[in-house]
Scaffold this motif. Structure first.
Motif, PDB file in Angstrom:
ATOM      1  N   HIS A 136      -0.200   4.988   6.462  1.00  0.00           N
ATOM      2  CA  HIS A 136       0.642   4.386   7.500  1.00  0.00           C
ATOM      3  C   HIS A 136       0.736   2.875   7.299  1.00  0.00           C
ATOM      4  CE1 HIS A 136      -0.482   8.105   9.934  1.00  0.00           C
ATOM      5  NE2 HIS A 136       0.831   8.118   9.959  1.00  0.00           N
ATOM      6  N   SER A 137      -0.397   2.267   6.989  1.00  0.00           N
ATOM      7  CA  SER A 137      -0.435   0.811   6.817  1.00  0.00           C
ATOM      8  C   SER A 137       0.499   0.353   5.697  1.00  0.00           C
ATOM      9  CB  SER A 137      -1.859   0.348   6.509  1.00  0.00           C
ATOM     10  OG  SER A 137      -2.686   0.461   7.638  1.00  0.00           O
ATOM     11  N   PHE A 138       0.536   1.110   4.612  1.00  0.00           N
ATOM     12  CA  PHE A 138       1.398   0.753   3.481  1.00  0.00           C
ATOM     13  C   PHE A 138       2.853   0.702   3.924  1.00  0.00           C
ATOM     14  CE2 PHE A 138       4.092   1.539  -0.165  1.00  0.00           C
ATOM     15  CZ  PHE A 138       3.520   0.777  -1.164  1.00  0.00           C
ATOM     16  N   GLN A 139       3.274   1.697   4.685  1.00  0.00           N
ATOM     17  CA  GLN A 139       4.665   1.745   5.127  1.00  0.00           C
ATOM     18  C   GLN A 139       4.981   0.629   6.121  1.00  0.00           C
ATOM     19  OE1 GLN A 139       7.024   3.616   3.834  1.00  0.00           O
ATOM     20  NE2 GLN A 139       5.518   4.527   2.442  1.00  0.00           N
ATOM     21  N   ILE A 140       4.021   0.270   6.948  1.00  0.00           N
ATOM     22  CA  ILE A 140       4.225  -0.855   7.875  1.00  0.00           C
ATOM     23  C   ILE A 140       4.325  -2.155   7.090  1.00  0.00           C
ATOM     24  CG2 ILE A 140       3.209  -2.209   9.749  1.00  0.00           C
ATOM     25  CD1 ILE A 140       1.831   0.401  10.687  1.00  0.00           C
TER      26      ILE A 140
END
Length: 318
Positions: free
Chosen positions: A35-39
């Motif tokens: 999730h962090s990567f996409q954010i």
């Protein structure tokens, strides 16, 4: 073993957060960083992402995954219960979005040395999300009173046979300490009628869930800090939470409803006199569930529910 964690409802989460390129976001449960990567990939140079995780392996995996965004990502090894303090230390007064993915990672479940799973019978009972914690699942099983075990299994595992399981654990440990998953599984199987073991999955599932929740204070931390996270949001900021069982979901649903409609005045009062103001609105009247394609890819997402709240800062003149 490589740290693996399927990022549940990834597309739905990103849509729910409505990410602004120059915004400030928090991932309170980074895991492998999916999730962090996409954010982070949606942030400009002016944007910022703060990631939390207790697990040393998750910190290492997430750091590798997010290395290309090191100019805008700060990774903190801590429980998200310290979110307010960490943000204050970073001189961040408010944020534009917060994500919590409350699930246990595939790595934690599948790695025998972590002692989360009832399927690896030779492994030592552990279940610590933060291995700096000196207390393990073995301590709970061997040192909680029978009454404490019953309370835990009944409340957190929602197991109708909690009393019998607790009693048999207390009897078994008098002979020798309960150290492994195999020992605990045998006790649980002997506590539940054969007819009740035919349906509902593995008989140990509920007890292991209860021990994990108790050890890691999962519901306590969520209950004590969800309102605080809503307060950390700036005007229009969103809190997105993915839960995996009814106890978590109930806490989230209730907190969101109270934040939207906090008035405690009797219904017969013509106007509000309690002075409590709404903190915003619930975006998801019903929780968002995984789609069929995701369920085919990851059966562990079956019980996932995503709820979203949007903050609205009420000015005194409004």
């Amino acid at each position: 073993m490589e740290f693996k964690h399927y990022s549940v409802m990834l597309r739905e989460v990103i849509e729910a957060l409505a990410i602004r390129p120059d915004g400030v976001y928090v991932d309170g449960t980074m895991g492998g960083g999916g999730h962090s990567f996409q954010i982070a990939s949606r942030l400009s140079d002016g944007g910022r992402l703060i990631c939390f995780d207790q697990d040393e392996e998750a910190i290492a995996a997430g750091s590798r995954r997010l290395a290309e965004f090191s100019d805008r990502v700060t990774i903190v090894r801590s429980n998200y219960e310290r979110m307010r303090q960490v943000l204050e230390d970073l001189d961040i007064a408010s944020v534009d979005g917060i994500l919590l993915d409350l699930g246990v990672s595939s790595y934690q479940l599948d790695e025998p040395g972590r002692g989360f799973s009832y399927r690896d019978e030779d492994t030592l009972l552990d279940m610590r999300m933060d291995q700096r914690n000196p207390k393990t699942a073995r301590d709970i099983v061997n040192h909680y009173t029978e009454a404490e075990l019953c309370r835990m299994i009944k409340n957190y595992g929602e197991d109708r046979y909690a009393g019998k399981i607790a009693r048999n654990i207390a009897i078994a440990r008098e002979e020798k300490p309960i150290e492994t998953a195999g020992q605990l599984n045998a006790i649980i199987r002997g506590s539940i009628p054969k007819r009740a073991q035919v349906t509902g999955g593995h008989p140990s599932k509920r007890t292991y869930q209860a021990i994990r929740i108790e050890l890691n204070r999962e519901l306590e931390v969520l209950r004590d800090h969800i309102d605080e996270m809503i307060d950390l949001l700036g005007d229009g900021g969103r809190l997105a939470v993915i839960s995996f069982h009814s106890l978590e979901d109930r806490i989230i649903k209730t907190a969101f409803q109270t934040a939207e409609h906090p008035c405690i005045c009797p219904p017969e009062f013509p106007v509000c006199v309690c002075g409590r103001k709404s903190k915003g609105k619930i975006i998801t009247r019903k929780p968002i569930l995984p789609g069929e394609e995701e369920l085919e890819e990851n059966h562990r997402s079956k019980s996932a529910k995503l709820r979203v709240f949007e903050r609205r800062v009420v000015r005194d003149e409004e």
